[in-house]
Design an enzyme around this catalytic site. Structure first.
Site, PDB file in Angstrom:
ATOM      1  N   CYS A 111       2.233   1.865  -3.562  1.00  0.00           N
ATOM      2  CA  CYS A 111       2.778   2.895  -4.457  1.00  0.00           C
ATOM      3  C   CYS A 111       2.357   2.613  -5.896  1.00  0.00           C
ATOM      4  O   CYS A 111       1.973   3.529  -6.626  1.00  0.00           O
ATOM      5  CB  CYS A 111       4.293   2.952  -4.336  1.00  0.00           C
TER       6      CYS A 111
ATOM      7  N   CYS B 242       6.532  -0.460  -3.676  1.00  0.00           N
ATOM      8  CA  CYS B 242       5.622  -1.394  -3.003  1.00  0.00           C
ATOM      9  C   CYS B 242       4.262  -1.427  -3.703  1.00  0.00           C
ATOM     10  O   CYS B 242       3.981  -0.636  -4.599  1.00  0.00           O
ATOM     11  CB  CYS B 242       5.450  -1.006  -1.539  1.00  0.00           C
TER      12      CYS B 242
END
Length: 113
Positions: A47, A44
């Site tokens: 991250c 994502c």
């Protein structure tokens, strides 16, 4: 010795030097910091942001090592990480569930020197 310990030992033995990219002719003794830095994430935006901030912190501090981005959930679970993104320094989980800013990552890296 557990299976996990054997796998880690084997991986460490076969890993190229991160600071010289396995190019022995350019290797400068003492240039390898020996740090193992990993960012755990699912892929994502948060991250990826932690990964980018960690790479920038490593660069800012002049640490010659590679930052590994890990998305394999089985490997992540071995570290006991339940919230992502997570940051691992020298096989120790130092942060999870937060997107650290570059300065925060720098402080954590300096504390693990």
């Amino acid at each position: 010795m557990s299976l996990l310990a054997l796998v880690k030992k084997k991986k460490k033995e076969n890993s190229p030097c991160a600071c010289c990219n396995n190019q022995t002719e350019n290797k400068v003794p003492g240039n390898c910091e020996g740090k193992v830095i990993k960012v755990f994430g699912s892929g994502c935006k948060n991250c990826h942001t932690l990964y980018e901030n960690t790479c920038q912190a490593v660069k800012n501090l002049g640490i010659h090592t590679e930052v590994e981005y890990v998305t394999d959930m089985q490997q992540i679970m071995l570290y006991g990480v339940m919230r992502m993104p997570a940051l691992v320094i020298d096989e120790q989980v130092v942060s999870m569930g937060r997107v650290l800013q570059t300065g925060e990552v720098e402080k954590l890296l300096q504390n693990h020197a």
